[in-house]
Motif scaffolding. Structure first.
Motif, PDB file in Angstrom:
ATOM      1  N   LYS A  96       0.823  -1.209   0.000  1.00  0.00           N
ATOM      2  CA  LYS A  96       0.000   0.000   0.000  1.00  0.00           C
ATOM      3  C   LYS A  96       0.864   1.269   0.000  1.00  0.00           C
ATOM      4  O   LYS A  96       0.621   2.205  -0.764  1.00  0.00           O
ATOM      5  N   GLU A  97       1.871   1.261   0.851  1.00  0.00           N
ATOM      6  CA  GLU A  97       2.769   2.430   0.921  1.00  0.00           C
ATOM      7  C   GLU A  97       3.518   2.620  -0.399  1.00  0.00           C
ATOM      8  O   GLU A  97       3.715   3.743  -0.853  1.00  0.00           O
ATOM      9  N   LEU A  98       3.942   1.488  -0.987  1.00  0.00           N
ATOM     10  CA  LEU A  98       4.655   1.598  -2.266  1.00  0.00           C
ATOM     11  C   LEU A  98       3.704   2.105  -3.352  1.00  0.00           C
ATOM     12  O   LEU A  98       4.077   2.922  -4.193  1.00  0.00           O
ATOM     13  N   ARG A  99       2.461   1.604  -3.306  1.00  0.00           N
ATOM     14  CA  ARG A  99       1.467   2.045  -4.297  1.00  0.00           C
ATOM     15  C   ARG A  99       1.292   3.566  -4.232  1.00  0.00           C
ATOM     16  O   ARG A  99       1.180   4.236  -5.253  1.00  0.00           O
ATOM     17  N   GLU A 100       1.290   4.078  -3.027  1.00  0.00           N
ATOM     18  CA  GLU A 100       1.149   5.522  -2.881  1.00  0.00           C
ATOM     19  C   GLU A 100       2.308   6.296  -3.509  1.00  0.00           C
ATOM     20  O   GLU A 100       2.190   7.465  -3.819  1.00  0.00           O
ATOM     21  N   ARG A 101       3.420   5.588  -3.684  1.00  0.00           N
ATOM     22  CA  ARG A 101       4.594   6.227  -4.292  1.00  0.00           C
ATOM     23  C   ARG A 101       4.726   5.899  -5.774  1.00  0.00           C
ATOM     24  O   ARG A 101       5.772   6.142  -6.367  1.00  0.00           O
ATOM     25  N   GLY A 102       3.668   5.273  -6.348  1.00  0.00           N
ATOM     26  CA  GLY A 102       3.666   5.042  -7.794  1.00  0.00           C
ATOM     27  C   GLY A 102       3.881   3.603  -8.231  1.00  0.00           C
ATOM     28  O   GLY A 102       3.859   3.292  -9.422  1.00  0.00           O
ATOM     29  N   PHE A 103       4.100   2.711  -7.269  1.00  0.00           N
ATOM     30  CA  PHE A 103       4.330   1.298  -7.577  1.00  0.00           C
ATOM     31  C   PHE A 103       2.998   0.616  -7.903  1.00  0.00           C
ATOM     32  O   PHE A 103       1.965   0.966  -7.325  1.00  0.00           O
ATOM     33  N   LYS A 104       3.031  -0.367  -8.843  1.00  0.00           N
ATOM     34  CA  LYS A 104       1.797  -1.093  -9.176  1.00  0.00           C
ATOM     35  C   LYS A 104       1.817  -2.477  -8.529  1.00  0.00           C
ATOM     36  O   LYS A 104       2.563  -3.350  -8.956  1.00  0.00           O
ATOM     37  N   PRO A 105       1.001  -2.702  -7.494  1.00  0.00           N
ATOM     38  CA  PRO A 105       0.997  -4.004  -6.810  1.00  0.00           C
ATOM     39  C   PRO A 105       0.645  -5.145  -7.764  1.00  0.00           C
ATOM     40  O   PRO A 105      -0.149  -4.967  -8.690  1.00  0.00           O
ATOM     41  N   PHE A 106       1.253  -6.305  -7.542  1.00  0.00           N
ATOM     42  CA  PHE A 106       0.982  -7.491  -8.377  1.00  0.00           C
ATOM     43  C   PHE A 106       0.807  -8.692  -7.460  1.00  0.00           C
ATOM     44  O   PHE A 106       1.256  -8.673  -6.302  1.00  0.00           O
ATOM     45  N   LEU A 134      11.976  -4.242  -0.404  1.00  0.00           N
ATOM     46  CA  LEU A 134      13.108  -4.360  -1.336  1.00  0.00           C
ATOM     47  C   LEU A 134      12.775  -5.338  -2.451  1.00  0.00           C
ATOM     48  O   LEU A 134      13.034  -5.076  -3.626  1.00  0.00           O
ATOM     49  N   ALA A 135      12.184  -6.485  -2.056  1.00  0.00           N
ATOM     50  CA  ALA A 135      11.865  -7.522  -3.039  1.00  0.00           C
ATOM     51  C   ALA A 135      10.840  -7.010  -4.053  1.00  0.00           C
ATOM     52  O   ALA A 135      11.033  -7.149  -5.270  1.00  0.00           O
ATOM     53  N   PHE A 136       9.766  -6.397  -3.565  1.00  0.00           N
ATOM     54  CA  PHE A 136       8.731  -5.894  -4.482  1.00  0.00           C
ATOM     55  C   PHE A 136       9.308  -4.873  -5.452  1.00  0.00           C
ATOM     56  O   PHE A 136       9.077  -4.937  -6.654  1.00  0.00           O
ATOM     57  N   SER A 137      10.055  -3.913  -4.912  1.00  0.00           N
ATOM     58  CA  SER A 137      10.527  -2.845  -5.803  1.00  0.00           C
ATOM     59  C   SER A 137      11.565  -3.385  -6.789  1.00  0.00           C
ATOM     60  O   SER A 137      11.592  -2.970  -7.949  1.00  0.00           O
ATOM     61  N   ASP A 143      11.938   2.284  -8.857  1.00  0.00           N
ATOM     62  CA  ASP A 143      13.086   3.013  -8.330  1.00  0.00           C
ATOM     63  C   ASP A 143      12.713   3.737  -7.031  1.00  0.00           C
ATOM     64  O   ASP A 143      11.905   4.655  -7.050  1.00  0.00           O
ATOM     65  N   ILE A 144      13.311   3.294  -5.934  1.00  0.00           N
ATOM     66  CA  ILE A 144      13.030   3.964  -4.656  1.00  0.00           C
ATOM     67  C   ILE A 144      14.328   4.009  -3.853  1.00  0.00           C
ATOM     68  O   ILE A 144      15.061   3.014  -3.788  1.00  0.00           O
ATOM     69  N   SER A 145      14.631   5.149  -3.284  1.00  0.00           N
ATOM     70  CA  SER A 145      15.891   5.271  -2.532  1.00  0.00           C
ATOM     71  C   SER A 145      15.749   4.536  -1.197  1.00  0.00           C
ATOM     72  O   SER A 145      14.631   4.366  -0.696  1.00  0.00           O
ATOM     73  N   PRO A 146      16.859   4.109  -0.604  1.00  0.00           N
ATOM     74  CA  PRO A 146      16.758   3.432   0.696  1.00  0.00           C
ATOM     75  C   PRO A 146      16.071   4.290   1.752  1.00  0.00           C
ATOM     76  O   PRO A 146      15.268   3.776   2.538  1.00  0.00           O
ATOM     77  N   CYS A 373      25.169 -10.671  20.357  1.00  0.00           N
ATOM     78  CA  CYS A 373      24.894 -10.120  19.023  1.00  0.00           C
ATOM     79  C   CYS A 373      26.136  -9.827  18.217  1.00  0.00           C
ATOM     80  O   CYS A 373      27.096  -9.259  18.723  1.00  0.00           O
ATOM     81  N   SER A 374      26.055 -10.171  16.947  1.00  0.00           N
ATOM     82  CA  SER A 374      27.061  -9.657  16.029  1.00  0.00           C
ATOM     83  C   SER A 374      26.401  -8.496  15.296  1.00  0.00           C
ATOM     84  O   SER A 374      25.174  -8.453  15.160  1.00  0.00           O
ATOM     85  N   LEU A 375      27.202  -7.541  14.878  1.00  0.00           N
ATOM     86  CA  LEU A 375      26.650  -6.385  14.184  1.00  0.00           C
ATOM     87  C   LEU A 375      26.754  -6.641  12.687  1.00  0.00           C
ATOM     88  O   LEU A 375      27.843  -6.868  12.156  1.00  0.00           O
ATOM     89  N   GLY A 376      25.610  -6.637  12.030  1.00  0.00           N
ATOM     90  CA  GLY A 376      25.583  -7.066  10.631  1.00  0.00           C
ATOM     91  C   GLY A 376      25.428  -5.911   9.661  1.00  0.00           C
ATOM     92  O   GLY A 376      25.311  -4.748  10.047  1.00  0.00           O
ATOM     93  N   ASP A 377      25.387  -6.285   8.392  1.00  0.00           N
ATOM     94  CA  ASP A 377      25.178  -5.304   7.326  1.00  0.00           C
ATOM     95  C   ASP A 377      23.703  -4.987   7.175  1.00  0.00           C
ATOM     96  O   ASP A 377      22.857  -5.750   7.636  1.00  0.00           O
ATOM     97  N   GLY A 378      23.424  -3.902   6.499  1.00  0.00           N
ATOM     98  CA  GLY A 378      22.051  -3.511   6.222  1.00  0.00           C
ATOM     99  C   GLY A 378      21.407  -4.426   5.178  1.00  0.00           C
ATOM    100  O   GLY A 378      22.038  -5.350   4.657  1.00  0.00           O
ATOM    101  N   ALA A 379      20.140  -4.134   4.887  1.00  0.00           N
ATOM    102  CA  ALA A 379      19.346  -4.967   4.004  1.00  0.00           C
ATOM    103  C   ALA A 379      19.918  -5.001   2.590  1.00  0.00           C
ATOM    104  O   ALA A 379      20.542  -4.051   2.143  1.00  0.00           O
ATOM    105  N   LYS A 380      19.701  -6.119   1.924  1.00  0.00           N
ATOM    106  CA  LYS A 380      20.160  -6.195   0.533  1.00  0.00           C
ATOM    107  C   LYS A 380      19.377  -7.215  -0.279  1.00  0.00           C
ATOM    108  O   LYS A 380      18.735  -8.101   0.275  1.00  0.00           O
ATOM    109  N   ILE A 381      19.495  -7.057  -1.591  1.00  0.00           N
ATOM    110  CA  ILE A 381      18.965  -8.051  -2.517  1.00  0.00           C
ATOM    111  C   ILE A 381      20.065  -9.087  -2.698  1.00  0.00           C
ATOM    112  O   ILE A 381      21.223  -8.739  -2.935  1.00  0.00           O
ATOM    113  N   ILE A 382      19.696 -10.360  -2.582  1.00  0.00           N
ATOM    114  CA  ILE A 382      20.700 -11.411  -2.704  1.00  0.00           C
ATOM    115  C   ILE A 382      20.693 -11.955  -4.140  1.00  0.00           C
ATOM    116  O   ILE A 382      21.690 -12.384  -4.668  1.00  0.00           O
TER     117      ILE A 382
END
Ligand code: GLA
Length: 383
Positions: A96-106, A134-137, A143-146, A373-382
């Motif tokens: 829904k939030e992405l749709r508000e920014r112009g994304f077309k849900p599928f 991240l996966a949807f976009s 195109d959406i900035s982090p 805890c180990s301190l990890g990297d931020g989110a990413k596409i694998i």
């Protein structure tokens, strides 16, 4: 992630089009400062949420949660209805939030797996929002900035779920850096510094096991208190907009214009912003002792000023204070239950965790959950 991809492929008889991963986060210092446009030290943790998906025809979306093989499904029309009770609300909210920014849900089928503990204060919901966003976009080539994706995740909480949280959780999940504590400015919405955790130390997370259900809690009231205080202060200090603009000294001078409660809420936020800046300086100098003291000071301010601690959290921090292996401890996240973080010598962490668990059990009858805890990297596409 490989395992999630295999399970998805076996379960849905097709390969995923994308695999995304997003970590949980720890609020290291800077409690309830984010929505006051202040400063926070935080990190992403090693525990992540994986989300894989493949688009399908039609309008039915299916998500299998491989933690327990439970399946959630919804029709795309759910985007225009009230949130459901299960975890798909985060995914629907993100669409829904992405749709508000112009994304077309599928429509899609998706697999989900997570090691981020649920409802503990390590932002499992933000990790899911960020991973699926991240996966949807990515799949849609949207195109959406982090930073905007973080805002979309915050929008899920604010607009869909009615929780007036700040940007910290999604932001940390996206911008975390391996082995680092990041310092973020929530006015400019950017990372303004990166600090290595002093070598030889780790964060031990100890879950009080008293769940915080933020929606039912006083979170929104705390935010309102802060905004009320900021409004009064802006009349006294022209040019100031939020509590971020007020120093502890200015607050002390203007105290008589605020109610006792507004004053204490503001004292917590202005104090936390000052402590974050001080901590960044101490970390740069490698003063781990001084840094630890600030964690204790933060907790005390939660108890006295912000009133977002709990009996269990106070017991955990009290145990920490009396154990020489621990340099500092505090509640982390929204509060009202959830987790505490403890800065501990790495080679003593396992023993320390054992001692705290034992003492906590003795004093409360509750078996605490512990993570080194180990301190990890931020989110990413694998993929
Ligand atoms: C929760 C919220 C964050 C932040 C913290 C407190 O985690 O989601 O936005 O306000 O509480 O610092």
């Amino acid at each position: 992630m490989q395992q999630l991809i295999e399970r998805f492929t076996a379960g849905f008889k097709m390969a995923p089009a994308v695999a995304a991963q997003a970590p949980g986060r720890l609020e290291v210092l800077g409690n309830h400062t984010d929505y006051n446009e202040g400063f926070v030290l935080s990190c992403a943790v090693g525990q992540t949420t994986g989300f894989v998906l493949a688009p399908v025809a039609g309008s039915r979306c299916v998500i299998r949660d491989f933690r327990d093989n439970a399946e959630m499904s919804f029709d795309l029309s759910a985007l225009d209805r009230n949130p459901p009770r299960n975890g798909s609300k985060y995914i629907i909210g993100m669409l829904k939030e992405l749709r508000e920014r112009g994304f077309k849900p599928f429509a899609f089928v998706a697999g989900l797996e997570s090691k981020v503990p649920l409802s503990a204060g390590m932002s499992s919901s933000a990790a899911l929002e960020v991973a699926c966003g991240l996966a949807f976009s990515h799949v849609a080539g949207f195109d959406i900035s982090p930073a905007e994706l973080a805002r979309a995740g915050q929008g899920v909480e604010n607009n869909f779920l009615g929780l007036k949280t700040g940007l910290l959780d999604q932001f940390s999940s996206l911008f975390g850096k391996k082995d680092s504590i990041i310092m973020s400015d929530f006015r400019s919405v950017e990372v303004v510094g990166t600090h290595a955790l002093p070598s030889g130390y780790v964060f031990v997370v100890i879950n009080s096991m008293k769940k915080h259900t933020l929606v039912d809690s006083d979170y929104n009231i705390r935010r309102q208190d802060c905004e009320n205080a900021a409004k009064i202060l802006s009349g006294i200090y022209p040019g100031s907009r939020t509590l971020r603009d007020i120093t502890p000294e200015q607050l002390a001078e203007a105290g008589k214009y605020l109610s006792d409660r507004e004053f204490r809420r503001a004292a917590h936020v202005t104090g936390e912003c000052a402590r974050v800046k001080q901590a960044a300086g101490l970390l740069s100098k490698g003063d781990v002792q001084g840094f630890g003291e600030l964690l204790f000071a933060s907790h005390l301010s939660s108890v006295e000023n912000f009133e977002n601690s709990s009996e269990e959290l106070d017991i955990l921090v009290d145990i920490a204070r009396h154990d020489p292996a621990c340099l500092g401890a505090r509640l982390s996240g929204g509060g009202f239950g959830g987790i505490t973080i403890h800065l501990v010598k790495a080679d003593e962490a396992a023993d320390y965790a054992g001692r705290v668990r034992k003492e906590y059990l003795k004093r409360t009858g509750i078996e605490a959950e512990v993570f080194i805890c180990s301190l990890g990297d931020g989110a990413k596409i694998i993929k």
